[in-house]
Design a protein around this motif. Structure first.
Motif, PDB file in Angstrom:
ATOM      1  N   ALA A 198     -68.009 -69.351 -11.125  1.00 16.53           N
ATOM      2  CA  ALA A 198     -68.868 -68.814 -12.179  1.00 16.53           C
ATOM      3  C   ALA A 198     -69.568 -67.562 -11.671  1.00 16.53           C
ATOM      4  O   ALA A 198     -70.124 -67.550 -10.574  1.00 16.53           O
ATOM      5  CB  ALA A 198     -69.899 -69.857 -12.613  1.00 16.53           C
ATOM      6  N   VAL A 199     -69.527 -66.497 -12.467  1.00 16.60           N
ATOM      7  CA  VAL A 199     -70.240 -65.252 -12.165  1.00 16.60           C
ATOM      8  C   VAL A 199     -71.334 -65.100 -13.202  1.00 16.60           C
ATOM      9  O   VAL A 199     -71.055 -65.053 -14.412  1.00 16.60           O
ATOM     10  CB  VAL A 199     -69.293 -64.031 -12.213  1.00 16.60           C
ATOM     11  N   PHE A 210     -67.393 -55.986 -12.883  1.00 19.60           N
ATOM     12  CA  PHE A 210     -66.971 -56.733 -11.693  1.00 19.60           C
ATOM     13  C   PHE A 210     -65.625 -57.412 -11.951  1.00 19.60           C
ATOM     14  O   PHE A 210     -64.689 -57.330 -11.146  1.00 19.60           O
ATOM     15  CB  PHE A 210     -68.046 -57.777 -11.386  1.00 19.60           C
ATOM     16  N   LEU A 211     -65.530 -58.077 -13.113  1.00 18.84           N
ATOM     17  CA  LEU A 211     -64.318 -58.789 -13.471  1.00 18.84           C
ATOM     18  C   LEU A 211     -63.143 -57.826 -13.647  1.00 18.84           C
ATOM     19  O   LEU A 211     -62.028 -58.073 -13.185  1.00 18.84           O
ATOM     20  CB  LEU A 211     -64.564 -59.564 -14.768  1.00 18.84           C
ATOM     21  N   LEU A 216     -58.126 -54.773 -11.669  1.00 20.58           N
ATOM     22  CA  LEU A 216     -57.849 -53.334 -11.688  1.00 20.58           C
ATOM     23  C   LEU A 216     -57.717 -52.758 -13.084  1.00 20.58           C
ATOM     24  O   LEU A 216     -57.041 -51.741 -13.285  1.00 20.58           O
ATOM     25  CB  LEU A 216     -56.596 -53.012 -10.867  1.00 20.58           C
ATOM     26  N   LEU A 217     -58.375 -53.383 -14.079  1.00 16.88           N
ATOM     27  CA  LEU A 217     -58.513 -52.703 -15.362  1.00 16.88           C
ATOM     28  C   LEU A 217     -59.452 -51.513 -15.203  1.00 16.88           C
ATOM     29  O   LEU A 217     -59.387 -50.553 -15.960  1.00 16.88           O
ATOM     30  CB  LEU A 217     -59.051 -53.665 -16.424  1.00 16.88           C
ATOM     31  N   VAL A 324     -54.349 -66.397 -11.355  1.00 26.27           N
ATOM     32  CA  VAL A 324     -55.804 -66.289 -11.488  1.00 26.27           C
ATOM     33  C   VAL A 324     -56.116 -65.929 -12.936  1.00 26.27           C
ATOM     34  O   VAL A 324     -55.515 -65.013 -13.496  1.00 26.27           O
ATOM     35  CB  VAL A 324     -56.387 -65.206 -10.558  1.00 26.27           C
ATOM     36  N   ILE A 325     -57.049 -66.653 -13.558  1.00 28.44           N
ATOM     37  CA  ILE A 325     -57.480 -66.324 -14.911  1.00 28.44           C
ATOM     38  C   ILE A 325     -58.935 -65.886 -14.869  1.00 28.44           C
ATOM     39  O   ILE A 325     -59.789 -66.565 -14.286  1.00 28.44           O
ATOM     40  CB  ILE A 325     -57.331 -67.513 -15.876  1.00 28.44           C
ATOM     41  N   LEU A 326     -59.219 -64.748 -15.481  1.00 24.31           N
ATOM     42  CA  LEU A 326     -60.571 -64.218 -15.578  1.00 24.31           C
ATOM     43  C   LEU A 326     -61.072 -64.429 -17.005  1.00 24.31           C
ATOM     44  O   LEU A 326     -60.420 -64.014 -17.962  1.00 24.31           O
ATOM     45  CB  LEU A 326     -60.584 -62.723 -15.236  1.00 24.31           C
ATOM     46  N   PHE A 327     -62.215 -65.076 -17.139  1.00 24.10           N
ATOM     47  CA  PHE A 327     -62.795 -65.355 -18.454  1.00 24.10           C
ATOM     48  C   PHE A 327     -64.099 -64.567 -18.599  1.00 24.10           C
ATOM     49  O   PHE A 327     -65.038 -64.782 -17.845  1.00 24.10           O
ATOM     50  CB  PHE A 327     -63.118 -66.844 -18.597  1.00 24.10           C
ATOM     51  N   ASP A 328     -64.132 -63.655 -19.559  1.00 29.20           N
ATOM     52  CA  ASP A 328     -65.352 -62.883 -19.815  1.00 29.20           C
ATOM     53  C   ASP A 328     -66.070 -63.503 -21.014  1.00 29.20           C
ATOM     54  O   ASP A 328     -65.765 -63.205 -22.165  1.00 29.20           O
ATOM     55  CB  ASP A 328     -65.009 -61.415 -20.092  1.00 29.20           C
ATOM     56  N   GLU A 329     -67.024 -64.402 -20.742  1.00 31.55           N
ATOM     57  CA  GLU A 329     -67.772 -65.110 -21.788  1.00 31.55           C
ATOM     58  C   GLU A 329     -66.821 -65.814 -22.752  1.00 31.55           C
ATOM     59  O   GLU A 329     -66.970 -65.747 -23.975  1.00 31.55           O
ATOM     60  CB  GLU A 329     -68.672 -64.130 -22.558  1.00 31.55           C
TER      61      GLU A 329
END
Length: 375
Positions: A198-199, A210-211, A216-217, A324-329
């Protein structure tokens, strides 16, 4: 600018001309200040803003004028807001009410529901299982209604369980060193792979940037990114190969409006992985079933609610089978019951060794899901 406008030196004629303009500017800046955007420069590009910042700016254009006798309809205004800024938003909404306005707010945020004068709970489920008024009254009255799932969460009868064990990871890391970009200033952090991370942090602190730097977006102006000890920015690993390891669920969904829900989920596997249509659709229907949207396969994004769009975005990401999965809210537009269901999917994936990095403003959510918390 908020302070400088009171320091303007104008002639009587200039002051007469400027008075209504300055009042409008001051009202808008006051609202932006009240919801915690006083740190933004007016020259900042809209594309570099976080979802929470964008949300608050949109609100400022609608309710920053302090009109009275107006009916405002707000759809999930708390999405992307840290708890501190959410409290400021609620205070601003109450001020609008006290000026003689009526506010109808569609919301899943518990604090907003508790502060409401009147609460209407629509359900009992989602999609074809919804469309009925389950409960209506004050928040306390709804909390006492045993038929209301929302009321059961408000009363504490239902809650999202805290895991009894935390995952140990696989011993590898993604590491960002000395990164600077937008609000990030010389940031260094390690993300252990194979964990649920969790960030968190206040709105606008740089979490979304950060995400985006992780996959690298956005390329940091300084610093480096290490994956399994290999430098990405120094091209010890090919950038395209690195990006393929990531999936991302964006805060603003990013669905293809001209494609059906089913096609949105299958577009990646079919076009990128060259999976046959029948196989891709079978996999997509199973993913849609897991997120409770199998009945919406033929619908289009414009026909969905914010929470439904978010679940489609989760299913679409899972269809690419990333490491790896990144979840932005990713759960901010979901009710507590659906959050629990989505979390169950996430935990199952984590048990399979997948790494998940979740940006969240909800402290309870971070505590409940995180094997590691980055603040």
């Amino acid at each position: 600018m908020y302070k400088r406008q009171d320091q303007l030196v104008l002639t009587d004629n200039e002051a007469t001309i400027a008075r209504p303009i300055l009042k409008e500017i001051k009202d808008r800046l006051t609202f932006l200040n009240n919801v915690g955007l006083n740190y933004l420069t007016l020259s900042r590009s809209a594309g570099t803003l976080s979802g929470g910042e964008s949300q608050r700016i949109r609100l400022a254009t609608q309710i920053g004028s302090n009109l009275s006798g107006v009916l405002y309809i707000l759809d999930e205004p708390s999405i992307g807001l840290h708890q501190r800024d959410n409290d400021r938003l609620i205070a601003s909404l109450k001020k609008m009410r006290d000026l003689g306005n009526t506010l109808i707010v569609v919301e899943h945020d518990e604090d907003t529901m508790r502060e409401a004068d009147y609460l209407i709970d629509v359900g009992p489920g989602a999609g074809v299982f919804g469309g009925e008024i389950v409960a209506a009254g004050t928040p306390k009255q709804v909390a006492r209604n045993s038929k209301s799932i929302t009321g059961q969460y408000l009363s504490g009868k239902r809650k999202i369980p805290v895991p009894t064990e935390r995952r140990s990871g696989n011993g590898h890391y993604i590491e960002i060193t000395g990164a600077s970009e937008n609000n990030l200033q010389d940031i260094t952090a390690r993300f252990p792979l194979g964990k649920f991370i969790a960030v968190t942090g206040v709105s606008g602190s740089g979490k979304s940037t950060f995400l985006r730097c992780l996959n690298l977006l956005e390329i940091p102006t300084d610093g480096d990114i290490l994956f399994h000890g290999q430098s990405i920015l120094r091209k010890e690993m090919k950038i395209d190969k690195y990006r393929e390891k990531f999936g991302m669920v964006f805060q603003l969904f990013n669905l293809f409006e001209n494609l059906s829900v089913l096609d949105n989920v299958t577009v990646g596997p079919r076009r990128v992985k060259k999976i046959p249509k029948e196989q891709a659709e079978k996999q997509a229907m199973e993913l849609l079933r897991q997120v409770g949207l199998e009945d919406k396969a033929g619908a289009y994004p414009s026909q969905l609610s914010g929470g439904q769009k978010q679940r489609v975005a989760i299913a679409r990401t899972l269809a690419m089978d990333p490491e790896v999965i990144l979840f932005d809210e990713a759960t901010s537009a979901l009710d507590p019951e659906m959050v629990g269901e989505v979390l169950q999917i996430m935990r199952q994936l984590a048990q399979q060794g997948m790494t998940m990095v979740v940006v969240t403003h909800e402290m309870g959510f971070a505590r409940e899901v995180g094997d590691r918390v980055v603040f």
